[in-house]
Each structure stands twice: as C-alpha cells, then as structure tokens.
Design a protein around this motif. Structure first.
Motif, PDB file in Angstrom:
ATOM      1  N   HIS A   1      -9.597 -40.484  -8.799  1.00 44.47           N
ATOM      2  CA  HIS A   1      -9.314 -40.194  -9.969  1.00 44.47           C
ATOM      3  C   HIS A   1      -8.954 -41.825 -11.090  1.00 44.47           C
ATOM      4  N   ALA A   2      -7.885 -42.257 -10.450  1.00 46.42           N
ATOM      5  CA  ALA A   2      -7.329 -43.625 -10.979  1.00 46.42           C
ATOM      6  C   ALA A   2      -8.608 -44.638 -11.049  1.00 46.42           C
ATOM      7  N   ALA A   3      -9.409 -44.661 -10.130  1.00 51.50           N
ATOM      8  CA  ALA A   3     -10.623 -45.682 -10.333  1.00 51.50           C
ATOM      9  C   ALA A   3     -11.890 -45.064 -11.238  1.00 51.50           C
ATOM     10  N   ASP A   4     -11.581 -43.960 -11.712  1.00 54.53           N
ATOM     11  CA  ASP A   4     -12.606 -43.108 -12.628  1.00 54.53           C
ATOM     12  C   ASP A   4     -13.920 -42.825 -11.587  1.00 54.53           C
ATOM     13  N   THR A   5     -13.851 -42.523 -10.629  1.00 57.68           N
ATOM     14  CA  THR A   5     -14.939 -42.278  -9.554  1.00 57.68           C
ATOM     15  C   THR A   5     -15.097 -40.915  -9.194  1.00 57.68           C
ATOM     16  N   ALA A   6     -14.002 -39.940  -9.752  1.00 55.48           N
ATOM     17  CA  ALA A   6     -13.971 -38.682  -9.161  1.00 55.48           C
ATOM     18  C   ALA A   6     -15.331 -37.690  -9.366  1.00 55.48           C
ATOM     19  N   GLN A   7     -15.959 -38.231 -10.700  1.00 57.02           N
ATOM     20  CA  GLN A   7     -17.161 -37.641 -10.981  1.00 57.02           C
ATOM     21  C   GLN A   7     -18.481 -37.663 -10.049  1.00 57.02           C
ATOM     22  N   PHE A   8     -18.402 -38.785  -9.312  1.00 53.47           N
ATOM     23  CA  PHE A   8     -19.478 -39.059  -8.324  1.00 53.47           C
ATOM     24  C   PHE A   8     -18.789 -39.060  -6.956  1.00 53.47           C
ATOM     25  N   ALA A   9     -17.888 -38.423  -6.620  1.00 54.55           N
ATOM     26  CA  ALA A   9     -17.275 -38.411  -5.554  1.00 54.55           C
ATOM     27  C   ALA A   9     -18.216 -37.916  -4.265  1.00 54.55           C
ATOM     28  N   SER A  10     -19.297 -37.047  -4.670  1.00 51.49           N
ATOM     29  CA  SER A  10     -19.872 -36.622  -3.260  1.00 51.49           C
ATOM     30  C   SER A  10     -21.449 -37.275  -3.381  1.00 51.49           C
ATOM     31  N   ARG A  11     -21.549 -38.307  -3.919  1.00 49.94           N
ATOM     32  CA  ARG A  11     -22.802 -39.169  -4.045  1.00 49.94           C
ATOM     33  C   ARG A  11     -22.812 -40.353  -3.020  1.00 49.94           C
ATOM     34  N   PRO A  12     -23.861 -40.644  -2.360  1.00 46.07           N
ATOM     35  CA  PRO A  12     -23.837 -41.684  -1.423  1.00 46.07           C
ATOM     36  C   PRO A  12     -23.870 -42.877  -2.340  1.00 46.07           C
ATOM     37  N   LEU A  13     -23.239 -44.161  -1.594  1.00 47.69           N
ATOM     38  CA  LEU A  13     -22.838 -45.394  -2.183  1.00 47.69           C
ATOM     39  C   LEU A  13     -24.220 -45.864  -2.700  1.00 47.69           C
ATOM     40  N   GLY A  14     -25.369 -45.588  -1.921  1.00 50.32           N
ATOM     41  CA  GLY A  14     -26.571 -46.087  -2.259  1.00 50.32           C
ATOM     42  C   GLY A  14     -27.238 -45.702  -3.550  1.00 50.32           C
ATOM     43  N   SER A  15     -26.841 -44.851  -4.073  1.00 49.18           N
ATOM     44  CA  SER A  15     -27.518 -44.160  -5.109  1.00 49.18           C
ATOM     45  C   SER A  15     -26.646 -44.418  -6.461  1.00 49.18           C
ATOM     46  N   LEU A  16     -25.500 -45.338  -6.529  1.00 50.53           N
ATOM     47  CA  LEU A  16     -24.663 -45.633  -7.446  1.00 50.53           C
ATOM     48  C   LEU A  16     -25.112 -46.873  -7.993  1.00 50.53           C
ATOM     49  N   SER A  17     -24.863 -47.202  -9.412  1.00 53.81           N
ATOM     50  CA  SER A  17     -24.830 -48.571 -10.003  1.00 53.81           C
ATOM     51  C   SER A  17     -23.825 -49.431  -9.312  1.00 53.81           C
ATOM     52  N   GLY A  18     -24.140 -50.578  -9.673  1.00 58.64           N
ATOM     53  CA  GLY A  18     -23.500 -51.787  -9.341  1.00 58.64           C
ATOM     54  C   GLY A  18     -21.660 -51.358  -9.896  1.00 58.64           C
ATOM     55  N   GLY A  19     -21.730 -51.041 -11.098  1.00 54.66           N
ATOM     56  CA  GLY A  19     -20.344 -50.567 -11.545  1.00 54.66           C
ATOM     57  C   GLY A  19     -19.597 -49.560 -10.915  1.00 54.66           C
ATOM     58  N   GLU A  20     -20.450 -48.354 -10.654  1.00 58.26           N
ATOM     59  CA  GLU A  20     -20.002 -47.274 -10.191  1.00 58.26           C
ATOM     60  C   GLU A  20     -19.451 -47.578  -8.544  1.00 58.26           C
ATOM     61  N   ARG A  21     -20.203 -48.327  -7.898  1.00 52.32           N
ATOM     62  CA  ARG A  21     -19.962 -48.929  -6.568  1.00 52.32           C
ATOM     63  C   ARG A  21     -18.616 -49.641  -6.458  1.00 52.32           C
ATOM     64  N   GLN A  22     -18.454 -50.560  -7.565  1.00 52.63           N
ATOM     65  CA  GLN A  22     -17.328 -51.402  -7.585  1.00 52.63           C
ATOM     66  C   GLN A  22     -16.205 -50.547  -7.732  1.00 52.63           C
ATOM     67  N   ARG A  23     -16.114 -49.517  -8.552  1.00 51.91           N
ATOM     68  CA  ARG A  23     -15.120 -48.626  -8.684  1.00 51.91           C
ATOM     69  C   ARG A  23     -14.925 -47.767  -7.622  1.00 51.91           C
ATOM     70  N   ALA A  24     -15.711 -47.426  -6.874  1.00 55.72           N
ATOM     71  CA  ALA A  24     -15.568 -46.780  -5.270  1.00 55.72           C
ATOM     72  C   ALA A  24     -14.900 -47.648  -4.554  1.00 55.72           C
ATOM     73  N   TRP A  25     -15.058 -48.994  -4.535  1.00 59.13           N
ATOM     74  CA  TRP A  25     -14.275 -49.734  -3.635  1.00 59.13           C
ATOM     75  C   TRP A  25     -12.893 -50.020  -4.070  1.00 59.13           C
TER      76      TRP A  25
END
Ligand code: ADP
Length: 280
Positions: free
Chosen positions: A124-148
């Motif tokens: 939630h803090a890193a604004d990733t909750a909305q794509f929590a179930s998606r595989p890393l390979g399907s994310l944009s660079g920015g989304e992946r950065q926030r997941a890390w």
C-alpha cells in the motif's frame, strides 16, 4: 541505528572503485549520495550492505562490523534496493514483497499475521496494491520499481539504502516515492539514497555526499554544499544555483550554453498584450 563507514576500499579485480571513504550516518538522517557515472556510488552502497566486501575498512551498524553479523541479522536492520534487481518475471508482486519477510521468519518460515500485515502495508505504501497479483514481467518500469520498493519496506528495516529509487518513474511517481521516503524518515527510518536528480536530492535530503573518482568531494546540508564551484568539480560542467522561492532550498542546474540554448525572447505583439512593452 548508526551506520558507520570506516576507511572503506572497494573494487573489482584489483581496480579500485571506492578509495578510502569514511562517514557516519546518524539515526533518522536522510542522506543523498550524488556524483557522476562511475564515481563509485553504487559500489559504495553495496559495500554498506553485505552485498560487496570491502578489501579494507569496515562498515558498522551500531558499532558492530556487519561482517561479524549474519546476513539475516543485517537484513532485519538494513534493506538495500539495488539499481537493477532481478527476480523471475513470473513472480507476482505479492510473492516478491513476501520475500522481504524472510529475515523475520523462523526456521519453518511459517507466515504469521505480522508478515501479512507488513506485506499489505508495504504494498500500500509503495502504491502497488492495485497490481499485487500481477507478474513482474507484465509491469511497466515504474510499476516494477515500486514493487521493489515495497519489497524493501516489507523488511521493515531501520536503515534503508536505495540506488536511484526514482529512475524509470514519471514526475508524479518520483514525487510520490520521495514523499514516501520522507514520511518513513520522519517516522524514524534512516534513508541513504543515490540520486541523479540534484533538485530532488536538494529538496528531500538533510545531507548530500558527493563522490568523484571513488572519493568524497563534499558532504553536508544541501544549502551549504550545493554551490557552483563544488558541483563543477564533481560533475565537470559549468553549474548555477537558483533558489526555490517556496523553500529557499538550492536548485542546481547546468549553466546554459548561449550558442546552443535558445533565449526566451518576448515577441512585441505578446509583450504589448501582456502590457510589458510600453509604446511602439
Ligand atoms: P556509479 O554508481 O557512481 O555510477 P559504480 O560504483 O557503478 O559507479 O562504478 C564505479 C567503478 O567501478 C566504475 O569504474 C565501474 O566501471 C566499475 N564497476 C562497477 N561495477 C563493476 C563490475 N561489476 N565489474 C567491474 N567493474 C565494475
């Protein structure tokens, strides 16, 4: 938690990348490390965690050499987000973030309520909750950065080291990440981050450490150390400093080259319309 870097040398195959660096980061400080490409920033950050062993010198966490602590012990206190972290692209964001809980789990690695809460909070803090179930390979660079970033937060470290945490992010996510880091810092987390963007470094850091050729060129609060001569020595380009009218903080910029940068001329028609030109 105090992080002390004592005369640290780091290199690759006998080539020195960090050449005798010493400083201490006090609990609750927010520190930016800046400098040109190849100046040793990433290597230094890796040396401050257990990722890279100094050839000489020590790194201490509250007075204890991190080489005398287990990897798990270090990871309970200190998290590092490197520049191009790697994980399987099939891994979902939630699975990745759960990895941040390893240092806190017992031998059986049974997932506890505390683990689940920490993971949900971090996502939630890193604004990733909305794509929590998606595989890393399907994310944009920015989304992946926030997941890390969420992975590092799930570790609930007292010291957080980040290598260019805002690279790949658009301006709104850059600001969001910096605000998040500042909020965590206000809650007591010590944050040390490598930044390329000097404006963000000035705005969001208590202290800036500038590296050049493996050594510290200057170290202090941005208002004091960001001045043209020092920045020119570090980056090798003519620099100028503006003052942020809202905060009074320095805004470092490269000086424009008069032959290559257009100067904003006000067109006469536009000037008369805006009342800036009186008479013909
Ligand atoms: P920065 O983060 O400031 O760009 P780095 O710490 O990445 O600097 O690099 C410092 C020096 O170490 C550079 O000369 C770079 O070429 C070298 N270096 C970095 N990583 C490696 C590596 N994996 N193998 C060999 N040399 C490396």
């Amino acid at each position: 938690m105090r992080l002390t870097v004592e005369d640290v040398h780091l290199g690759y195959n006998g080539r020195i990348a960090v050449d005798g660096v010493s400083f201490a980061v006090e609990p609750g400080e927010m520190v930016a490390i800046v400098g040109p490409n190849g100046s040793g920033k990433s290597t230094l950050l890796r040396g401050m965690s257990r990722l890279q062993k100094p050839s000489t010198g020590r790194v201490l966490l509250n007075g204890t050499d991190i080489r005398e602590m287990s990897a798990r012990q270090v990871a309970r206190n200190l998290a590092i987000l490197t520049q191009s972290p790697d994980a399987g692209s099939d891994l979902t964001v939630r699975e990745l973030v759960f990895r941040g809980r390893y240092p806190h789990q017992g031998i059986l690695q049974r997932v506890t309520r505390a683990d689940i809460e920490a993971v949900e909070w971090a996502m939630h803090a890193a604004d990733t909750a909305q794509f929590a179930s998606r595989p890393l390979g399907s994310l944009s660079g920015g989304e992946r950065q926030r997941a890390w970033i969420a992975l590092a937060l799930a570790q609930q470290p007292r010291v957080l080291l980040l290598d260019e945490p805002t690279s790949f992010l658009d301006i709104s996510h850059q600001v969001e990440v910096m605000h998040l880091l500042r909020r965590l810092n206000h809650q007591g987390m010590t944050v040390v981050a490598v930044h390329h963007d000097l404006v963000l470094a000035a705005r969001f850091s208590d202290r800036v450490i500038a590296m050049r050729a493996g050594r510290i060129e200057f170290d202090g609060p941005p208002l004091k150390v960001f001045e043209p001569a020092g920045l020119e020595r570090v980056f090798g380009v003519p620099m100028m400093i503006l003052t942020d009218p809202e905060t009074g903080l320095p805004i470092p910029l490269p000086r424009p080259d008069p032959l290559l940068c257009p100067v904003a001329h006000t067109e006469p028609a536009e000037a008369s319309r805006t009342g800036r030109l009186s008479g013909g």
